[in-house]
Structures are given as structure tokens and as C-alpha cells.
Design an enzyme around this catalytic site. Structure first.
Site, short mmCIF file in Angstrom:
data_model
loop_
_atom_site.label_atom_id
_atom_site.label_comp_id
_atom_site.label_asym_id
_atom_site.label_seq_id
_atom_site.Cartn_x
_atom_site.Cartn_y
_atom_site.Cartn_z
N LYS A 163 0.84 -1.21 0.00
CA LYS A 163 0.00 0.00 0.00
C LYS A 163 0.88 1.26 0.00
O LYS A 163 0.71 2.13 -0.84
CB LYS A 163 -0.92 0.03 1.23
CG LYS A 163 -1.87 -1.14 1.33
CD LYS A 163 -2.81 -1.03 2.52
CE LYS A 163 -2.10 -1.10 3.87
NZ LYS A 163 -1.55 -2.43 4.21
N ARG A 201 -9.60 0.87 8.63
CA ARG A 201 -9.23 -0.51 8.91
C ARG A 201 -10.33 -1.24 9.68
O ARG A 201 -10.23 -2.45 9.87
CB ARG A 201 -7.95 -0.55 9.75
CG ARG A 201 -6.65 -0.62 8.94
CD ARG A 201 -5.48 -0.51 9.90
NE ARG A 201 -4.30 -1.21 9.48
CZ ARG A 201 -3.27 -0.67 8.80
NH1 ARG A 201 -3.33 0.58 8.42
NH2 ARG A 201 -2.21 -1.37 8.50
N ARG A 205 11.60 -6.89 4.99
CA ARG A 205 11.58 -5.52 5.49
C ARG A 205 12.15 -5.48 6.92
O ARG A 205 12.81 -4.52 7.30
CB ARG A 205 10.15 -4.96 5.47
CG ARG A 205 10.11 -3.48 5.80
CD ARG A 205 8.76 -2.86 5.54
NE ARG A 205 7.76 -3.34 6.48
CZ ARG A 205 6.48 -3.00 6.44
NH1 ARG A 205 6.04 -2.19 5.49
NH2 ARG A 205 5.63 -3.46 7.32
N ARG A 235 11.68 -2.51 11.48
CA ARG A 235 10.47 -1.97 12.12
C ARG A 235 10.01 -2.90 13.25
O ARG A 235 10.01 -4.11 13.09
CB ARG A 235 9.35 -1.86 11.07
CG ARG A 235 9.13 -0.44 10.63
CD ARG A 235 8.20 -0.34 9.46
NE ARG A 235 6.85 -0.85 9.71
CZ ARG A 235 5.84 -0.63 8.88
NH1 ARG A 235 6.03 0.08 7.79
NH2 ARG A 235 4.66 -1.13 9.14
N ARG A 276 -0.81 -9.30 12.91
CA ARG A 276 -1.32 -8.30 11.95
C ARG A 276 -2.09 -8.95 10.81
O ARG A 276 -3.11 -8.44 10.36
CB ARG A 276 -0.16 -7.46 11.39
CG ARG A 276 0.40 -6.50 12.42
CD ARG A 276 1.78 -6.03 12.05
NE ARG A 276 1.78 -5.19 10.87
CZ ARG A 276 2.82 -5.07 10.06
NH1 ARG A 276 3.93 -5.73 10.28
NH2 ARG A 276 2.74 -4.26 9.02
P1 B4P Z 1 4.58 -1.60 2.23
O1 B4P Z 1 4.20 -0.79 1.04
O2 B4P Z 1 5.44 -0.96 3.27
O3 B4P Z 1 3.35 -2.25 2.99
P2 B4P Z 1 2.03 -1.67 3.54
O4 B4P Z 1 0.99 -2.58 3.01
O5 B4P Z 1 1.90 -0.19 3.25
O6 B4P Z 1 2.27 -1.65 5.10
P3 B4P Z 1 1.69 -2.06 6.45
O7 B4P Z 1 0.26 -2.51 6.41
O8 B4P Z 1 2.72 -3.00 6.96
O9 B4P Z 1 1.80 -0.77 7.37
P4 B4P Z 1 0.99 0.53 7.80
O10 B4P Z 1 2.00 1.61 7.78
O11 B4P Z 1 -0.25 0.77 6.99
O12 B4P Z 1 5.26 -2.91 1.66
C1 B4P Z 1 5.75 -3.93 2.52
C2 B4P Z 1 7.08 -4.45 2.03
O13 B4P Z 1 6.94 -5.09 0.76
C3 B4P Z 1 8.11 -3.32 1.80
O14 B4P Z 1 9.35 -3.75 2.30
C4 B4P Z 1 8.15 -3.15 0.30
O15 B4P Z 1 9.41 -2.73 -0.17
C5 B4P Z 1 7.83 -4.55 -0.21
N1 B4P Z 1 7.10 -4.55 -1.48
C6 B4P Z 1 6.10 -3.69 -1.84
N2 B4P Z 1 5.65 -4.00 -3.08
C7 B4P Z 1 6.36 -5.12 -3.48
C8 B4P Z 1 6.36 -5.92 -4.67
N3 B4P Z 1 5.52 -5.67 -5.70
N4 B4P Z 1 7.19 -6.98 -4.72
C9 B4P Z 1 8.05 -7.24 -3.69
N5 B4P Z 1 8.11 -6.52 -2.55
C10 B4P Z 1 7.29 -5.46 -2.45
O16 B4P Z 1 0.51 0.23 9.30
C11 B4P Z 1 1.39 -0.01 10.38
C12 B4P Z 1 0.65 -0.12 11.72
O17 B4P Z 1 0.07 1.16 12.08
C13 B4P Z 1 -0.56 -1.07 11.78
O18 B4P Z 1 -0.18 -2.42 11.99
C14 B4P Z 1 -1.36 -0.47 12.98
O19 B4P Z 1 -0.80 -0.86 14.22
C15 B4P Z 1 -1.16 1.01 12.83
N6 B4P Z 1 -2.26 1.65 12.04
C16 B4P Z 1 -2.10 2.25 10.82
N7 B4P Z 1 -3.30 2.72 10.38
C17 B4P Z 1 -4.22 2.39 11.34
C18 B4P Z 1 -5.63 2.56 11.43
N8 B4P Z 1 -6.33 3.16 10.46
N9 B4P Z 1 -6.26 2.09 12.53
C19 B4P Z 1 -5.57 1.49 13.52
N10 B4P Z 1 -4.24 1.29 13.49
C20 B4P Z 1 -3.55 1.73 12.41
#
Ligand code: B4P
Length: 192
Positions: free
Chosen positions: A13, A88, A127, A133, A144
């Protein structure tokens, strides 16, 4: 364009949100980034969020809804926005509905990035090695993924029923996934 990007932890995302925001010239708002900035600055919110995030839990709805309401009221969101990682939970869906209703605007699309669980876990382990992290520990990754399945994945049906869901495979090179997303969202932009 007013967009949400949804998907399980590690779906990419945050990775894709930056390109989408640039493509449509709108701000990308990541609730995860906002929380991590608060943790880094040692704010009261950061101190509370740090433990919850490290365990893989969700920060409380009231807190998250307040953060998003304030951020969406800023001037740069008048032309549109991409919300990354919010909503979420069902109360967060209701909160964003209320914010948009009050502003007299609607979502254009909800992008769902689909990636199978083995690939997700492998990305988050990588990651953990590169970024260190707190919430990428083995235990937090498991919590998660389960939390996403129980609380967040049902929201996709809500948006599917509203005719807003755009599903795209998040598997493949980052640039390939970006191209797929642009094609799908450009169709929405042309139709609206
Ligand atoms: P990311 O792009 O970092 O993953 P994400 O889905 O955005 O992140 P996530 O759900 O973990 O975290 P968030 O900040 O939203 O990609 C992951 C990895 O994959 C990276 O290393 C990237 O390089 C790699 N990658 C990406 N695309 C790829 C591809 N095509 N091929 C190979 N590798 C690839 O949330 C973090 C925490 O914040 C939550 O757990 C929660 O505790 C809190 N939080 C956030 N929003 C909240 C809400 N609305 N309500 C309650 N808690 C919340």
C-alpha cells in the site's frame, strides 16, 4: 480523485500510494506514517501507539478518526486525496463516510491490492532485515495478518456493495503493479 488503498500488511500500500498520489496530483495520507512520526517525536500519541503497533494491534478508532478528520480538513485535500491504511475497521468506515458527507463529496474508488499470505510474510521478513520496524517481528506479523482477516478484509465487501471496489493483483515487480493500478484507476477517472 478521492481514493482509498486497502490490502493486507505488506501488500505494498505504502509503496504504491506514492506513485498513485503523484499520478493524480493528490496527497497520499498514510495513517501508519503519521503514527510512526508521532512515535519518532515521542508525542503522547506516539508513546501510546508504539506498544500497540509493536504487538501488531490497531490503534483505537477514536484516535485514528480524529487524526484523519484533521488531516482531511487541510487545504491540500480539497482537490482530492489517497488514504493509505485507513479505514481498517467498520467504525472507521462510518467516520470517513461522515467526514465526506459533511464536506458534500464522495469517494471515487477503493483500490484493493491482492497478495497471497506466503508472499506477504516473505516481504515483511525482508523488510524486518532492511528497516528493523518493531511491528515486523515474527509474532507481530502473524497478529497483523490475522487482525486484517478478522477486522479489515470484511470492509472490502462494504465497498464492493457500493460499487467502488477496484481489485488489482499486487504480485510482480513494483513497476508492473503500478502500471496495473494506473490502468484500472484511469478507467475510473475517465468514467467519472
Ligand atoms: P509496504 O508498502 O510498506 O506495505 P504496507 O501494506 O503499506 O504496510 P503495512 O500494512 O505493513 O503498514 P501501515 O504503515 O499501513 O510494503 C511492505 C514491504 O513489501 C516493503 O518492504 C516493500 O518494499 C515490499 N514490497 C512492496 N511492493 C512489493 C512488490 N511488488 N514486490 C516485492 N516486494 C514489495 O501500518 C502499520 C501499523 O500502524 C498497523 O499495523 C497499525 O498498528 C497502525 N495503524 C495504521 N493505520 C491504522 C488505522 N487506520 N487504525 C488502527 N491502526 C492503524
Amino acid at each position: 480523485m478521492r481514493l482509498l488503498i486497502m490490502g493486507p500488511p505488506g501488500a505494498g500500500k505504502g509503496t504504491q500510494a506514492k506513485s498513485i498520489a503523484e499520478h493524480f496530483d493528490i496527497p497520499a495520507i498514510s495513517t501508519g506514517d503519521i503514527l510512526r512520526a508521532n512515535v519518532a517525536d515521542g508525542t503522547p500519541l506516539g508513546l501510546e501507539a508504539q506498544r500497540i503497533m509493536a504487538e501488531g494491534g490497531y490503534v483505537g478508532d477514536d484516535i485514528m478518526n480524529g487524526i484523519v478528520a484533521d488531516r482531511l480538513a487541510e487545504d491540500d485535500c480539497a482537490k482530492g486525496f489517497l488514504l493509505d491504511g485507513y479505514p481498517r475497521t467498520l467504525p472507521q468506515v462510518e467516520a470517513v463516510d461522515e467526514i465526506l458527507d459533511r464536506a458534500g463529496v464522495e469517494l471515487d474508488a477503493v483500490l484493493s491490492l491482492r497478495v497471497d499470505v506466503e508472499e506477504l510474510v516473505s516481504r515483511l521478513r525482508k523488510r524486518a532485515e532492511s528497516e528493523g520496524r518493531d511491528d515486523d517481528s515474527e509474532q507481530a506479523i502473524r497478529v497483523r495478518q490475522q487482525k486484517y482477516l478478522d477486522e479489515t478484509s470484511p470492509l472490502l465487501d462494504v465497498y464492493r456493495d457500493r460499487g467502488l471496489l477496484v481489485e488489482v493483483s499486487g504480485v510482480g515487480d513494483v513497476s508492473e503493479v503500478t502500471e496495473r493500478i494506473f490502468q484500472a484507476l484511469d478507467r475510473v477517472a475517465t468514467a467519472s
